[in-house]
Design a protein around this motif. Structure first.
Motif, PDB file in Angstrom:
ATOM      1  N   GLU A   1      -6.873  -4.683 -11.181  1.00  8.02           N
ATOM      2  CA  GLU A   1      -7.266  -3.660 -12.148  1.00  8.02           C
ATOM      3  C   GLU A   1      -6.708  -2.301 -11.737  1.00  8.02           C
ATOM      4  O   GLU A   1      -6.731  -1.930 -10.563  1.00  8.02           O
ATOM      5  CB  GLU A   1      -8.789  -3.597 -12.241  1.00  8.02           C
ATOM      6  CG  GLU A   1      -9.276  -2.752 -13.375  1.00  8.02           C
ATOM      7  CD  GLU A   1     -10.769  -2.894 -13.564  1.00  8.02           C
ATOM      8  OE1 GLU A   1     -11.386  -1.858 -13.885  1.00  8.02           O
ATOM      9  OE2 GLU A   1     -11.294  -3.998 -13.380  1.00  8.02           O
ATOM     10  N   ALA A   2      -6.227  -1.573 -12.717  1.00 10.18           N
ATOM     11  CA  ALA A   2      -5.649  -0.259 -12.469  1.00 10.18           C
ATOM     12  C   ALA A   2      -6.732   0.805 -12.489  1.00 10.18           C
ATOM     13  O   ALA A   2      -7.786   0.637 -13.100  1.00 10.18           O
ATOM     14  CB  ALA A   2      -4.592   0.052 -13.514  1.00 10.18           C
ATOM     15  N   GLY A   3      -6.424   1.902 -11.838  1.00  7.26           N
ATOM     16  CA  GLY A   3      -7.353   3.037 -11.822  1.00  7.26           C
ATOM     17  C   GLY A   3      -7.199   3.893 -13.064  1.00  7.26           C
ATOM     18  O   GLY A   3      -6.600   3.478 -14.066  1.00  7.26           O
ATOM     19  N   LEU A   4      -7.720   5.088 -13.014  1.00  5.17           N
ATOM     20  CA  LEU A   4      -7.703   5.996 -14.162  1.00  5.17           C
ATOM     21  C   LEU A   4      -6.290   6.343 -14.614  1.00  5.17           C
ATOM     22  O   LEU A   4      -6.053   6.590 -15.798  1.00  5.17           O
ATOM     23  CB  LEU A   4      -8.465   7.280 -13.836  1.00  5.17           C
ATOM     24  CG  LEU A   4      -9.967   7.121 -13.593  1.00  5.17           C
ATOM     25  CD1 LEU A   4     -10.566   8.445 -13.152  1.00  5.17           C
ATOM     26  CD2 LEU A   4     -10.647   6.585 -14.832  1.00  5.17           C
ATOM     27  N   THR A   5      -5.338   6.356 -13.690  1.00  5.05           N
ATOM     28  CA  THR A   5      -3.955   6.708 -14.032  1.00  5.05           C
ATOM     29  C   THR A   5      -3.125   5.489 -14.429  1.00  5.05           C
ATOM     30  O   THR A   5      -1.939   5.612 -14.717  1.00  5.05           O
ATOM     31  CB  THR A   5      -3.259   7.403 -12.847  1.00  5.05           C
ATOM     32  OG1 THR A   5      -3.172   6.487 -11.755  1.00  5.05           O
ATOM     33  CG2 THR A   5      -3.990   8.660 -12.436  1.00  5.05           C
ATOM     34  N   GLY A   6      -3.730   4.315 -14.392  1.00  7.20           N
ATOM     35  CA  GLY A   6      -2.995   3.099 -14.709  1.00  7.20           C
ATOM     36  C   GLY A   6      -2.254   2.520 -13.513  1.00  7.20           C
ATOM     37  O   GLY A   6      -1.530   1.543 -13.632  1.00  7.20           O
ATOM     38  N   ASN A   7      -2.440   3.111 -12.357  1.00  4.99           N
ATOM     39  CA  ASN A   7      -1.788   2.668 -11.127  1.00  4.99           C
ATOM     40  C   ASN A   7      -2.728   1.691 -10.410  1.00  4.99           C
ATOM     41  O   ASN A   7      -3.914   1.957 -10.273  1.00  4.99           O
ATOM     42  CB  ASN A   7      -1.514   3.890 -10.247  1.00  4.99           C
ATOM     43  CG  ASN A   7      -0.748   3.568  -8.994  1.00  4.99           C
ATOM     44  OD1 ASN A   7      -1.076   2.638  -8.285  1.00  4.99           O
ATOM     45  ND2 ASN A   7       0.271   4.364  -8.715  1.00  4.99           N
ATOM     46  N   ASN A   8      -2.189   0.571  -9.925  1.00  3.48           N
ATOM     47  CA  ASN A   8      -3.043  -0.393  -9.233  1.00  3.48           C
ATOM     48  C   ASN A   8      -2.667  -0.606  -7.764  1.00  3.48           C
ATOM     49  O   ASN A   8      -2.981  -1.633  -7.184  1.00  3.48           O
ATOM     50  CB  ASN A   8      -3.082  -1.730  -9.984  1.00  3.48           C
ATOM     51  CG  ASN A   8      -1.763  -2.473  -9.946  1.00  3.48           C
ATOM     52  OD1 ASN A   8      -0.763  -1.961  -9.478  1.00  3.48           O
ATOM     53  ND2 ASN A   8      -1.770  -3.693 -10.463  1.00  3.48           N
ATOM     54  N   VAL A   9      -2.000   0.357  -7.160  1.00  5.68           N
ATOM     55  CA  VAL A   9      -1.644   0.252  -5.748  1.00  5.68           C
ATOM     56  C   VAL A   9      -2.879   0.524  -4.897  1.00  5.68           C
ATOM     57  O   VAL A   9      -3.542   1.540  -5.057  1.00  5.68           O
ATOM     58  CB  VAL A   9      -0.517   1.243  -5.374  1.00  5.68           C
ATOM     59  CG1 VAL A   9      -0.237   1.214  -3.881  1.00  5.68           C
ATOM     60  CG2 VAL A   9       0.741   0.930  -6.162  1.00  5.68           C
ATOM     61  N   ASP A  10      -3.178  -0.408  -3.994  1.00  3.54           N
ATOM     62  CA  ASP A  10      -4.280  -0.251  -3.036  1.00  3.54           C
ATOM     63  C   ASP A  10      -3.650   0.160  -1.705  1.00  3.54           C
ATOM     64  O   ASP A  10      -3.075  -0.675  -1.003  1.00  3.54           O
ATOM     65  CB  ASP A  10      -5.042  -1.566  -2.908  1.00  3.54           C
ATOM     66  CG  ASP A  10      -6.194  -1.495  -1.932  1.00  3.54           C
ATOM     67  OD1 ASP A  10      -6.283  -0.525  -1.153  1.00  3.54           O
ATOM     68  OD2 ASP A  10      -7.005  -2.443  -1.927  1.00  3.54           O
ATOM     69  N   LEU A  11      -3.731   1.426  -1.384  1.00  6.73           N
ATOM     70  CA  LEU A  11      -3.055   1.957  -0.201  1.00  6.73           C
ATOM     71  C   LEU A  11      -3.501   1.264   1.080  1.00  6.73           C
ATOM     72  O   LEU A  11      -2.679   0.963   1.940  1.00  6.73           O
ATOM     73  CB  LEU A  11      -3.265   3.470  -0.106  1.00  6.73           C
ATOM     74  CG  LEU A  11      -2.487   4.186   0.993  1.00  6.73           C
ATOM     75  CD1 LEU A  11      -0.987   3.950   0.852  1.00  6.73           C
ATOM     76  CD2 LEU A  11      -2.794   5.676   0.964  1.00  6.73           C
ATOM     77  N   ASP A  12      -4.801   1.001   1.215  1.00  4.86           N
ATOM     78  CA  ASP A  12      -5.296   0.325   2.419  1.00  4.86           C
ATOM     79  C   ASP A  12      -4.693  -1.076   2.549  1.00  4.86           C
ATOM     80  O   ASP A  12      -4.226  -1.466   3.618  1.00  4.86           O
ATOM     81  CB  ASP A  12      -6.822   0.232   2.404  1.00  4.86           C
ATOM     82  CG  ASP A  12      -7.490   1.591   2.546  1.00  4.86           C
ATOM     83  OD1 ASP A  12      -6.861   2.504   3.120  1.00  4.86           O
ATOM     84  OD2 ASP A  12      -8.629   1.736   2.077  1.00  4.86           O
ATOM     85  N   ALA A  13      -4.707  -1.827   1.460  1.00  4.23           N
ATOM     86  CA  ALA A  13      -4.160  -3.193   1.487  1.00  4.23           C
ATOM     87  C   ALA A  13      -2.657  -3.175   1.759  1.00  4.23           C
ATOM     88  O   ALA A  13      -2.141  -4.014   2.505  1.00  4.23           O
ATOM     89  CB  ALA A  13      -4.451  -3.904   0.172  1.00  4.23           C
ATOM     90  N   GLU A  14      -1.959  -2.227   1.166  1.00 14.10           N
ATOM     91  CA  GLU A  14      -0.508  -2.131   1.374  1.00 14.10           C
ATOM     92  C   GLU A  14      -0.190  -1.773   2.823  1.00 14.10           C
ATOM     93  O   GLU A  14       0.758  -2.298   3.407  1.00 14.10           O
ATOM     94  CB  GLU A  14       0.110  -1.088   0.437  1.00 14.10           C
ATOM     95  CG  GLU A  14       0.022  -1.429  -1.023  1.00 14.10           C
ATOM     96  CD  GLU A  14       0.848  -2.636  -1.435  1.00 14.10           C
ATOM     97  OE1 GLU A  14       1.835  -2.960  -0.762  1.00 14.10           O
ATOM     98  OE2 GLU A  14       0.500  -3.254  -2.445  1.00 14.10           O
ATOM     99  N   THR A  15      -0.985  -0.901   3.410  1.00 14.48           N
ATOM    100  CA  THR A  15      -0.760  -0.510   4.810  1.00 14.48           C
ATOM    101  C   THR A  15      -0.958  -1.698   5.741  1.00 14.48           C
ATOM    102  O   THR A  15      -0.141  -1.950   6.621  1.00 14.48           O
ATOM    103  CB  THR A  15      -1.701   0.643   5.192  1.00 14.48           C
ATOM    104  OG1 THR A  15      -1.470   1.744   4.310  1.00 14.48           O
ATOM    105  CG2 THR A  15      -1.476   1.093   6.619  1.00 14.48           C
ATOM    106  N   VAL A  16      -2.038  -2.447   5.529  1.00 12.06           N
ATOM    107  CA  VAL A  16      -2.299  -3.632   6.355  1.00 12.06           C
ATOM    108  C   VAL A  16      -1.198  -4.667   6.159  1.00 12.06           C
ATOM    109  O   VAL A  16      -0.691  -5.259   7.121  1.00 12.06           O
ATOM    110  CB  VAL A  16      -3.688  -4.229   6.039  1.00 12.06           C
ATOM    111  CG1 VAL A  16      -3.861  -5.582   6.693  1.00 12.06           C
ATOM    112  CG2 VAL A  16      -4.783  -3.271   6.482  1.00 12.06           C
ATOM    113  N   SER A  17      -0.794  -4.878   4.919  1.00 13.10           N
ATOM    114  CA  SER A  17       0.265  -5.836   4.633  1.00 13.10           C
ATOM    115  C   SER A  17       1.589  -5.404   5.266  1.00 13.10           C
ATOM    116  O   SER A  17       2.365  -6.236   5.750  1.00 13.10           O
ATOM    117  CB  SER A  17       0.436  -5.988   3.118  1.00 13.10           C
ATOM    118  OG  SER A  17       1.365  -6.977   2.816  1.00 13.10           O
ATOM    119  N   GLY A  18       1.837  -4.112   5.279  1.00 15.51           N
ATOM    120  CA  GLY A  18       3.049  -3.593   5.911  1.00 15.51           C
ATOM    121  C   GLY A  18       3.076  -3.859   7.402  1.00 15.51           C
ATOM    122  O   GLY A  18       4.111  -4.261   7.955  1.00 15.51           O
ATOM    123  N   VAL A  19       1.952  -3.656   8.051  1.00 16.81           N
ATOM    124  CA  VAL A  19       1.871  -3.925   9.494  1.00 16.81           C
ATOM    125  C   VAL A  19       2.039  -5.423   9.769  1.00 16.81           C
ATOM    126  O   VAL A  19       2.787  -5.824  10.665  1.00 16.81           O
ATOM    127  CB  VAL A  19       0.533  -3.405  10.078  1.00 16.81           C
ATOM    128  CG1 VAL A  19       0.331  -3.882  11.499  1.00 16.81           C
ATOM    129  CG2 VAL A  19       0.476  -1.887  10.010  1.00 16.81           C
TER     130      VAL A  19
END
Length: 115
Positions: free
Chosen positions: A70-88
């Motif tokens: 689900e997207a936020g108010l701006t229509g963006n659905n990037v979860d910064l915490d999840a992306e950071t963990v996935s990046g590591v």
């Protein structure tokens, strides 16, 4: 001698992990971009299947999917915490695969030298 399946499988894994890292970097870079949809990259199941069936692992390419979260108010659905963990996680997997490639070539070098 250099045409063995382990080198091909590791090469395919490195390509998939590299594609995943690029997708994660793009997601993080666009965390504040309105209507941006996060992406994920998968390749592991296809690589496992190719190896189990005796197929060429180099024929396996990464598959990119857009997130259905689900997207936020701006229509963006990037979860910064999840992306950071996935990046590591992806970076550690990449380093492990790279180490395996280096070890494989060290073994071949030793065999050629006769040591």
């Amino acid at each position: 001698m250099l045409d063995d399946v382990s080198i091909s499988a590791l090469h395919s894994a490195l390509n998939g992990l590299s594609a995943r890292q690029r997708a994660i970097s793009d997601d993080i870079a666009n965390v504040n971009t309105p209507h941006f949809r996060a992406r994920s990259v998968s390749f592991e199941n296809d690589l496992k299947r190719a190896l189990a069936n005796g197929d060429d692992p180099m024929g396996v390419g990464p598959s990119v999917q857009f997130s259905t979260a689900e997207a936020g108010l701006t229509g963006n659905n990037v979860d910064l915490d999840a992306e950071t963990v996935s990046g590591v996680d992806t970076q550690l997997r990449y380093e492990l695969a790279l180490r395996a490639v280096g070890d494989r070539f060290s073994l071949l070098r030793s065999a050629i030298r006769g040591a």
